[in-house]
Design a protein around this motif. Structure first.
Motif, mmCIF file in Angstrom:
data_model
loop_
_atom_site.group_PDB
_atom_site.id
_atom_site.type_symbol
_atom_site.label_atom_id
_atom_site.label_comp_id
_atom_site.label_asym_id
_atom_site.label_seq_id
_atom_site.Cartn_x
_atom_site.Cartn_y
_atom_site.Cartn_z
ATOM 1 N N CYS A 96 -11.823 20.745 4.147
ATOM 2 C CA CYS A 96 -13.388 20.576 3.649
ATOM 3 C C CYS A 96 -13.188 19.703 2.267
ATOM 4 N N GLY A 97 -14.266 19.358 1.628
ATOM 5 C CA GLY A 97 -14.152 18.674 0.328
ATOM 6 C C GLY A 97 -13.411 17.560 0.141
ATOM 7 N N THR A 98 -12.751 17.532 -1.003
ATOM 8 C CA THR A 98 -11.769 16.071 -1.051
ATOM 9 C C THR A 98 -10.938 15.877 -0.034
ATOM 10 N N LEU A 99 -10.159 16.830 0.379
ATOM 11 C CA LEU A 99 -9.271 16.687 1.601
ATOM 12 C C LEU A 99 -9.832 16.103 2.842
ATOM 13 N N GLU A 100 -10.832 16.644 3.160
ATOM 14 C CA GLU A 100 -11.671 16.350 4.451
ATOM 15 C C GLU A 100 -12.193 14.829 4.271
ATOM 16 N N ALA A 101 -12.680 14.415 3.131
ATOM 17 C CA ALA A 101 -13.153 13.028 3.001
ATOM 18 C C ALA A 101 -11.900 12.076 2.957
ATOM 19 N N ILE A 111 1.030 -1.110 -0.015
ATOM 20 C CA ILE A 111 -0.187 0.133 -0.104
ATOM 21 C C ILE A 111 0.924 1.393 -0.013
ATOM 22 N N LYS A 112 0.463 2.270 -0.809
ATOM 23 C CA LYS A 112 1.160 3.483 -0.720
ATOM 24 C C LYS A 112 0.945 4.128 0.252
ATOM 25 N N ARG A 113 1.817 5.083 0.727
ATOM 26 C CA ARG A 113 1.963 5.769 1.993
ATOM 27 C C ARG A 113 2.273 7.063 1.415
ATOM 28 N N TRP A 114 1.521 8.408 1.973
ATOM 29 C CA TRP A 114 1.759 9.437 1.254
ATOM 30 C C TRP A 114 1.793 10.499 2.970
ATOM 31 N N LEU A 115 2.637 11.399 2.633
ATOM 32 C CA LEU A 115 2.692 12.460 3.797
ATOM 33 C C LEU A 115 2.185 13.690 3.263
ATOM 34 N N LEU A 116 1.092 14.129 3.898
ATOM 35 C CA LEU A 116 0.404 15.440 3.496
ATOM 36 C C LEU A 116 0.719 16.315 4.653
ATOM 37 N N ALA A 117 1.328 17.593 4.165
ATOM 38 C CA ALA A 117 1.548 18.686 4.921
ATOM 39 C C ALA A 117 0.470 19.762 4.975
ATOM 40 N N ILE A 118 -0.536 19.606 6.029
ATOM 41 C CA ILE A 118 -1.714 20.173 6.207
ATOM 42 C C ILE A 118 -1.541 21.070 7.168
ATOM 43 N N ASP A 119 -1.516 22.418 7.123
ATOM 44 C CA ASP A 119 -1.453 23.428 7.988
ATOM 45 C C ASP A 119 -2.293 23.354 9.389
ATOM 46 N N PRO A 120 -1.895 23.232 10.592
ATOM 47 C CA PRO A 120 -2.679 22.875 11.567
ATOM 48 C C PRO A 120 -3.874 23.923 11.840
ATOM 49 N N GLU A 127 -8.146 4.804 17.431
ATOM 50 C CA GLU A 127 -7.903 4.310 18.693
ATOM 51 C C GLU A 127 -6.121 4.638 19.100
ATOM 52 N N ARG A 128 -5.367 5.029 17.992
ATOM 53 C CA ARG A 128 -3.956 5.249 18.131
ATOM 54 C C ARG A 128 -3.547 6.190 18.796
ATOM 55 N N HIS A 129 -2.468 6.152 19.672
ATOM 56 C CA HIS A 129 -1.867 7.256 20.555
ATOM 57 C C HIS A 129 -2.068 8.749 20.333
ATOM 58 N N LEU A 130 -1.396 8.865 19.016
ATOM 59 C CA LEU A 130 -1.342 10.275 18.593
ATOM 60 C C LEU A 130 -2.738 10.986 18.403
ATOM 61 N N CYS A 131 -3.790 9.985 17.804
ATOM 62 C CA CYS A 131 -5.100 10.681 17.422
ATOM 63 C C CYS A 131 -5.787 10.878 18.671
ATOM 64 N N GLN A 132 -5.312 10.184 19.606
ATOM 65 C CA GLN A 132 -6.228 10.366 21.125
ATOM 66 C C GLN A 132 -5.699 11.781 21.496
ATOM 67 N N GLU A 185 -10.933 11.703 6.598
ATOM 68 C CA GLU A 185 -12.069 11.110 7.468
ATOM 69 C C GLU A 185 -12.172 9.526 7.172
ATOM 70 N N ARG A 186 -11.775 9.356 5.756
ATOM 71 C CA ARG A 186 -11.901 7.884 5.325
ATOM 72 C C ARG A 186 -10.915 7.125 6.134
ATOM 73 N N GLY A 187 -9.684 7.433 6.680
ATOM 74 C CA GLY A 187 -9.033 6.669 7.444
ATOM 75 C C GLY A 187 -9.150 6.866 9.113
ATOM 76 N N VAL A 188 -10.093 7.466 9.383
ATOM 77 C CA VAL A 188 -10.454 7.550 10.909
ATOM 78 C C VAL A 188 -10.719 6.392 11.603
ATOM 79 N N PRO A 189 -11.448 5.499 11.045
ATOM 80 C CA PRO A 189 -11.923 3.928 11.584
ATOM 81 C C PRO A 189 -10.783 3.437 12.090
#
Length: 139
Positions: A15-20, A1-10, A31-36, A23-27
């Motif tokens: 919104c739009g495609t980026l938000e989708a 599986i390809k992995r990409w690093l996105l640099a998104i300003d905090p 439960e991972r440490h950084l996400c919490q 959000e697709r990866g959230v499930p």
């Protein structure tokens, strides 16, 4: 599986495609440490961006690179941040024969011929008086 690093300003509002996409990866990661720990888990925190990067291992010459792109180094590089003076002048000296000899002098020498430089070793580097004066370093 390809992995990409996105640099998104905090501070960005997703919104739009980026938000989708995010959000697709959230499930899979909620439960991972950084996400919490981070409200905006997808944003890279602001980390130090040193002026000079050094490779910690060498058999002949330590690599010394000016960090002109302001990259955040991985944990297998040593970074130097200038308080005063020119990073170019210091980097040029560190690349010189006398600079490399000084780096080898303060590093660990292994039986196979490799040298290992630890971040704390840099405190023992003896910068020539003329160079220290040019860099505005105190004696």
């Amino acid at each position: 599986i390809k992995r990409w690093l996105l640099a998104i300003d905090p501070r960005a509002h997703l919104c739009g495609t980026l938000e989708a996409y995010v959000e697709r990866g959230v499930p899979d990661i909620r439960e991972r440490h950084l996400c919490q720990q981070r409200e905006r888990w997808w944003a890279i925190t602001d980390l130090p961006r040193p002026d000079i990067l050094l490779s910690p291992l060498s058999k002949d010459a330590f690599k010394v690179v000016l960090n002109t792109v302001r990259a955040v180094p991985s944990n297998n590089l040593i970074g130097l941040t200038m308080r005063a003076g020119s990073a170019t002048v210091l980097a040029d000296w560190l690349r010189s024969d006398s600079g490399q000899a000084e780096l080898r002098c303060v590093s660990r020498h292994y039986p196979g011929g490799s040298y290992k430089l630890e971040p704390g070793d840099l405190r023992r580097v003896q910068v020539p008086t003329e160079l220290a004066e040019r860099l505005g370093m105190s004696a």
